[in-house]
Design an enzyme around this catalytic site. Structure first.
Site, PDB file in Angstrom:
ATOM      1  N   ASP A   1      -5.703  32.439  15.042  1.00  0.00           N
ATOM      2  CA  ASP A   1      -5.190  33.487  14.054  1.00  0.00           C
ATOM      3  C   ASP A   1      -4.343  34.616  14.438  1.00  0.00           C
ATOM      4  O   ASP A   1      -4.318  35.641  14.041  1.00  0.00           O
ATOM      5  CB  ASP A   1      -6.581  34.147  13.479  1.00  0.00           C
ATOM      6  CG  ASP A   1      -7.317  33.121  13.197  1.00  0.00           C
ATOM      7  OD1 ASP A   1      -6.852  32.178  12.101  1.00  0.00           O
ATOM      8  OD2 ASP A   1      -8.513  32.970  13.285  1.00  0.00           O
TER       9      ASP A   1
ATOM     10  N   GLY B   1      -5.841  27.595   9.847  1.00  0.00           N
ATOM     11  CA  GLY B   1      -5.590  28.271   8.258  1.00  0.00           C
ATOM     12  C   GLY B   1      -4.265  29.101   8.789  1.00  0.00           C
ATOM     13  O   GLY B   1      -4.567  30.229   9.587  1.00  0.00           O
ATOM     14  N   HIS B   2      -3.148  28.632   8.123  1.00  0.00           N
ATOM     15  CA  HIS B   2      -1.812  29.537   8.690  1.00  0.00           C
ATOM     16  C   HIS B   2      -1.408  30.218   7.331  1.00  0.00           C
ATOM     17  O   HIS B   2      -1.414  29.367   6.102  1.00  0.00           O
ATOM     18  CB  HIS B   2      -0.744  28.465   8.962  1.00  0.00           C
ATOM     19  CG  HIS B   2      -1.012  27.867  10.274  1.00  0.00           C
ATOM     20  ND1 HIS B   2      -0.397  26.782  10.792  1.00  0.00           N
ATOM     21  CD2 HIS B   2      -1.742  28.377  11.358  1.00  0.00           C
ATOM     22  CE1 HIS B   2      -0.750  26.606  12.180  1.00  0.00           C
ATOM     23  NE2 HIS B   2      -1.517  27.576  12.431  1.00  0.00           N
TER      24      HIS B   2
ATOM     25  N   GLN C   1      -5.171  26.490  16.419  1.00  0.00           N
ATOM     26  CA  GLN C   1      -6.343  27.116  17.197  1.00  0.00           C
ATOM     27  C   GLN C   1      -5.639  27.717  18.628  1.00  0.00           C
ATOM     28  O   GLN C   1      -4.438  28.119  18.374  1.00  0.00           O
ATOM     29  CB  GLN C   1      -7.274  26.117  17.808  1.00  0.00           C
ATOM     30  CG  GLN C   1      -8.273  25.693  16.511  1.00  0.00           C
ATOM     31  CD  GLN C   1      -7.614  24.371  15.891  1.00  0.00           C
ATOM     32  OE1 GLN C   1      -7.147  23.369  16.367  1.00  0.00           O
ATOM     33  NE2 GLN C   1      -7.943  24.782  14.519  1.00  0.00           N
TER      34      GLN C   1
HETATM   35  P1  IMP Z   1     -14.459  23.818  14.821  1.00  0.00           P
HETATM   36  O1  IMP Z   1     -13.037  23.699  15.313  1.00  0.00           O
HETATM   37  O2  IMP Z   1     -14.486  23.735  13.337  1.00  0.00           O
HETATM   38  O3  IMP Z   1     -15.272  22.630  15.403  1.00  0.00           O
HETATM   39  O4  IMP Z   1     -15.244  25.053  15.578  1.00  0.00           O
HETATM   40  C1  IMP Z   1     -15.347  25.370  16.926  1.00  0.00           C
HETATM   41  C2  IMP Z   1     -14.607  26.972  16.999  1.00  0.00           C
HETATM   42  O5  IMP Z   1     -13.338  27.066  16.869  1.00  0.00           O
HETATM   43  C3  IMP Z   1     -15.399  27.783  16.134  1.00  0.00           C
HETATM   44  O6  IMP Z   1     -15.793  29.007  16.620  1.00  0.00           O
HETATM   45  C4  IMP Z   1     -14.486  28.108  15.138  1.00  0.00           C
HETATM   46  O7  IMP Z   1     -14.378  29.330  14.258  1.00  0.00           O
HETATM   47  C5  IMP Z   1     -13.216  28.255  15.862  1.00  0.00           C
HETATM   48  N1  IMP Z   1     -11.726  27.882  15.236  1.00  0.00           N
HETATM   49  C6  IMP Z   1     -11.689  26.623  14.958  1.00  0.00           C
HETATM   50  N2  IMP Z   1     -10.133  26.481  14.456  1.00  0.00           N
HETATM   51  C7  IMP Z   1     -10.113  27.706  14.176  1.00  0.00           C
HETATM   52  C8  IMP Z   1      -8.881  28.582  13.957  1.00  0.00           C
HETATM   53  O8  IMP Z   1      -7.827  28.019  13.506  1.00  0.00           O
HETATM   54  N3  IMP Z   1      -8.650  29.777  14.028  1.00  0.00           N
HETATM   55  C9  IMP Z   1      -9.740  30.475  14.597  1.00  0.00           C
HETATM   56  N4  IMP Z   1     -10.794  29.957  14.839  1.00  0.00           N
HETATM   57  C10 IMP Z   1     -10.810  28.603  14.934  1.00  0.00           C
HETATM   58 MG    MG Z   2      -5.798  30.731  11.250  1.00  0.00          MG
END
Ligand code: IMP
Ligand code: MG
Length: 432
Positions: free
Chosen positions: A23, A50-51, A237
């Site tokens: 983010d 999420g973009h 991420q």
């Molecule tokens: P997962 O990727 O859904 O397995 O989540 C693993 C961790 O990564 C969690 O703490 C999520 O909140 C975080 N996470 C995954 N994708 C994003 C992202 O795009 N932005 C921020 N945090 C993310």
């Molecule tokens: Mg995002």
């Protein structure tokens, strides 16, 4: 006779990677970098990302489609390393096209090697979280379980949807659902049991709608590499969520660092021209895990709450309020090293100015003492970005000091400065 070997083409691949916990505003940087690019490749993760981008005044909230999708001059690729939830993808395509599943002019191509997330992967995500003493706080989108199936070599790939015969696909589905069905009944969720027929019907639907987008993308990428066309690799991420280099076990299941992005896109490291590391002027995190500079957010006057409100820090994917805190340069230094960052993009310079005004001071973590963040305090109290500010010299002096402090402690030049959410609200320093 010695064969003539064509020399390597001039490298022209730009990687855009997150340096914190996601983010950071990568979508906007990618949108900007894509202006003169031929290809944009989304390379890892899935609909956990999420973009939000604002392109020519229109707002797009994207999870799977590359951030370049609004730009007709660019070919957008969803690469081999992405785990695709077709339900989410269909929704995004429907929204972006107005009301159809047809993306025109070959603007989108999906790698036949990308894996398919099926609905039970989300149930597995929930179950694993429930069983864990230390919860990760996943997005619940089935990313981890789908990646685990990929690693266990029982996954279904986008190419399988397109090319498998009915009996081949049914055999793959049978193999895939064995273990989850056992786990669902073992742990008291017999109602989550999946049938082969149910999964097959879904896969047929995805095949019918999406087949025209699914290809081996390697020839497309190789052709552009040979011509030294500009290619942008879109990260999702970020560094501290990297499975190997992040805060394990509070991480995602992929390698969102620059080398991981390169590998997942199918591009060799010799073709990389530059790595842009994207940060916010403060930090935010969703989900569990360490956050040395996190600030309290119990009352609206708490610093964490002020940052969250001024930065609109609520998850695009899950709507969860994000944990917020000051910029952490210890984290950033490490991220710059592991990612081999060429330039930094510092977003939300407008927001941090307003935070300073509201809080009365700004703090930045420059080191840890036994795990505890130590801060330098900027004794000025924030700033406002003047209207129509388009170059670095027009920024308030305090904002420049803040940026130059980041440069000094990371030893990486800040080339891009985000001063608002729109695609145009970005200062690019040409002298850097
Ligand atoms: P997962 O990727 O859904 O397995 O989540 C693993 C961790 O990564 C969690 O703490 C999520 O909140 C975080 N996470 C995954 N994708 C994003 C992202 O795009 N932005 C921020 N945090 C993310
Ligand atoms: Mg995002």
């Amino acid at each position: 006779m010695k064969p003539t070997i064509t020399p390597h083409p001039e490298p022209n691949v730009t990687i855009v990677a997150g340096m914190q916990w996601g983010d950071e505003g990568k979508g906007k940087t990618i949108d900007y970098e894509a202006k003169d690019a031929k290809l944009v490749i989304r390379s890892t993760g899935g609909s956990n990302a999420g973009h939000t981008i604002i392109h020519n005044g229109i707002k797009y909230a994207l999870h799977l489609l590359p951030s370049s999708i609004a730009n007709p001059k660019v070919k957008s690729i969803i690469g081999a390393g992405v785990v695709i939830d077709p339900e989410c993808l269909l929704k995004e395509i429907w929204r972006i096209t107005g009301d159809s599943y047809v993306i025109k002019d070959n603007r989108l191509v999906i790698s036949d090697r990308a894996h398919v997330i099926l609905p039970f992967h989300k149930s597995m995500d929930k179950l694993y979280e429930e069983l864990k003493a230390n919860k990760v706080g996943t997005t619940g989108k089935g990313i981890g379980p789908c990646t685990a199936d990929k690693m266990n070599r029982v996954g279904i790939r986008m190419g399988d949807l397109k090319h498998c015969t009915e009996s081949e696909l049914r055999a793959k589905i049978k193999e895939l659902i064995k273990v989850p069905n056992d786990l669902f009944s073992l742990y008291g969720y017999p109602e989550w049991k999946i049938t082969e027929e149910e999964m097959f019907v879904k896969c047929q639907k995805y095949k019918e709608i999406l087949s025209y987008l699914i290809f081996d993308v390697q020839p497309i990428i190789a052709r552009e590499i040979r011509k030294s066309s500009k290619i942008v690799i879109e990260g999702a991420q970020a560094f501290s969520l990297d499975i190997d280099h992040g805060d394990y076990p509070y991480v995602t299941s992929s390698n969102p660092n620059a080398s991981g992005l390169c590998s997942a896109a199918g591009i060799g490291p010799t073709q990389v021209k530059c790595v842009i590391g994207v940060i916010k002027s403060y930090c935010s995190r969703v989900g569990e895990g360490p956050f040395p500079t996190e600030q309290p957010d119990q009352t609206p006057e708490d610093v964490g709450s002020i940052i969250r409100e001024l930065g609109h820090e609520y998850g695009t994917t899950t709507g969860r309020p994000r944990r917020c805190g000051w910029l952490d340069l210890m984290q950033l230094r490490r991220a710059c090293e592991v990612n081999g960052v060429t330039y930094l993009c510092v977003n939300h310079i407008d927001t941090i100015g307003l935070i300073g005004q509201k809080v009365g001071k700004l703090k930045v973590c420059y080191t840890y003492d036994e795990g505890e963040a130590k801060y330098v305090t900027f004794d000025h109290s924030g700033w406002e970005i003047p209207k129509n500010c388009t170059n670095y010299d027009e920024l308030p002096n305090e904002a420049k000091k803040y940026i130059e402090y980041i440069e000094r402690l990371t030893d990486v030049p800040v080339k891009y400065i985000g001063i608002g959410p729109e695609d145009k609200a970005m200062i690019v320093r040409q002298d850097v």
